[in-house]
Design a protein around this motif. Sequence first.
Motif, PDB file in Angstrom:
ATOM      1  N   LYS A  85      48.633  41.669  35.534  1.00  0.00           N
ATOM      2  CA  LYS A  85      48.867  42.790  36.364  1.00  0.00           C
ATOM      3  C   LYS A  85      48.413  44.181  35.975  1.00  0.00           C
ATOM      4  CE  LYS A  85      53.799  40.882  37.444  1.00  0.00           C
ATOM      5  NZ  LYS A  85      55.185  41.654  37.517  1.00  0.00           N
ATOM      6  N   VAL A  86      48.130  44.197  34.809  1.00  0.00           N
ATOM      7  CA  VAL A  86      47.353  45.521  34.484  1.00  0.00           C
ATOM      8  C   VAL A  86      46.122  45.483  35.226  1.00  0.00           C
ATOM      9  CG1 VAL A  86      46.032  46.591  32.359  1.00  0.00           C
ATOM     10  CG2 VAL A  86      48.486  45.744  32.032  1.00  0.00           C
ATOM     11  N   SER A  87      45.315  44.323  35.054  1.00  0.00           N
ATOM     12  CA  SER A  87      43.823  44.292  35.513  1.00  0.00           C
ATOM     13  C   SER A  87      44.063  44.280  37.292  1.00  0.00           C
ATOM     14  CB  SER A  87      43.174  42.967  35.225  1.00  0.00           C
ATOM     15  OG  SER A  87      44.083  41.770  36.051  1.00  0.00           O
ATOM     16  N   ILE A  88      45.059  43.845  37.936  1.00  0.00           N
ATOM     17  CA  ILE A  88      45.234  44.202  39.185  1.00  0.00           C
ATOM     18  C   ILE A  88      45.381  45.642  39.544  1.00  0.00           C
ATOM     19  CG2 ILE A  88      46.869  43.468  41.141  1.00  0.00           C
ATOM     20  CD1 ILE A  88      47.062  40.836  39.978  1.00  0.00           C
ATOM     21  N   PHE A  89      46.499  46.448  39.093  1.00  0.00           N
ATOM     22  CA  PHE A  89      46.970  47.495  39.096  1.00  0.00           C
ATOM     23  C   PHE A  89      45.794  48.609  38.872  1.00  0.00           C
ATOM     24  CE2 PHE A  89      51.500  45.940  38.067  1.00  0.00           C
ATOM     25  CZ  PHE A  89      51.781  45.765  39.358  1.00  0.00           C
ATOM     26  N   GLN A  90      44.938  48.113  37.862  1.00  0.00           N
ATOM     27  CA  GLN A  90      43.994  48.939  37.500  1.00  0.00           C
ATOM     28  C   GLN A  90      42.794  49.013  38.659  1.00  0.00           C
ATOM     29  OE1 GLN A  90      42.340  48.524  33.481  1.00  0.00           O
ATOM     30  NE2 GLN A  90      40.135  49.489  34.077  1.00  0.00           N
ATOM     31  N   HIS A  91      42.525  47.773  39.353  1.00  0.00           N
ATOM     32  CA  HIS A  91      41.398  47.847  40.235  1.00  0.00           C
ATOM     33  C   HIS A  91      41.968  48.422  41.402  1.00  0.00           C
ATOM     34  CE1 HIS A  91      38.331  45.586  42.442  1.00  0.00           C
ATOM     35  NE2 HIS A  91      39.118  45.405  43.320  1.00  0.00           N
ATOM     36  N   PHE A  92      43.080  48.578  41.746  1.00  0.00           N
ATOM     37  CA  PHE A  92      43.712  49.219  42.982  1.00  0.00           C
ATOM     38  C   PHE A  92      44.292  50.565  42.812  1.00  0.00           C
ATOM     39  CE2 PHE A  92      43.988  44.687  44.062  1.00  0.00           C
ATOM     40  CZ  PHE A  92      43.279  44.727  45.173  1.00  0.00           C
ATOM     41  N   GLY A  93      44.026  51.212  41.426  1.00  0.00           N
ATOM     42  CA  GLY A  93      44.362  52.601  41.132  1.00  0.00           C
ATOM     43  C   GLY A  93      45.882  52.809  41.335  1.00  0.00           C
TER      44      GLY A  93
END
Length: 286
Positions: free
Chosen positions: A99-107
């Motif tokens: 989830k961290v990687s997903i949220f980081q990718h989409f700001g």
Amino acid sequence: MEIFATFDDSVFLEARDKVSVTLCPYDAKLCEPEKALDAYSSCQEWIADNNLTIRRDVLEGMARCCTKLGQRDRALDFADLLSKDVSNTCHLTSLLLLKVSIFQHFGAVGSKMSALQQLCSLLPFNPWHWYNLGQMCLQLLESGRTTERCESSEEQNDGGTEEQQREAAELNDSRIWLKACVCFIRTRLLLRILRQQQSSFVLQRTESTLQMTDEVLQRLSPKETTVQALTEVVSEDLIPEKMREDCQDGDSLASVCVQSFRERWWNKILLTGVLETDGLQTRTQC
């Protein structure tokens, strides 16, 4: 000493005619996100219902492919499917990192911060989760994009939990500054404990991170009284016996009591009053 009679003397002799074998380097197969997603999708129908390990790997792969393709909703849908199979702290840790990687990718700043805080609450003695949370706070301060990110329509529509939305509402300079101080102080304390048991490149990494942590705290420039007050709060549970007892990694979730970051840390920190006495000052040097 009959046990030694079972050994052949040749075991202890130096090999003279040993043929050296040159191993070919292993190169992982790389696919374009779209092709990889198709490959993962075709695998799904062949996974046995009881093979949860492969199912988890495939779902995570699909979520990461969708992230690369910019398909945020699909990526989060796959993450939600993964959450249904979570049965121990290893599973939950992997899910939160995804989830961290997903949220980081989409700001998605508020949601990413919430996921990092959950990692710190789940594994409170892991210095790297604290360090990553501190780095995120530092980046927000340096970019000057705290409150404005919170107020953006993208952040408002994160679809997160009530806890996530409340955390997003607190993305202002003074509170982010305080959280950064807390995270780096906690990181420093944990790394100092761990380095007593480390050596070689592991110790080198720890020493390097300790140095960077000290440099960051100098830039944040909290008052000495603030450092002392925060250190007292975040070091309450750093007792060797307690740390061993609370090391639950891999255990079933039923045996793990995960308090929210707010309940376990933030409320206690706010009670120290350091936000009013130090955190409201402008931190132009960050």
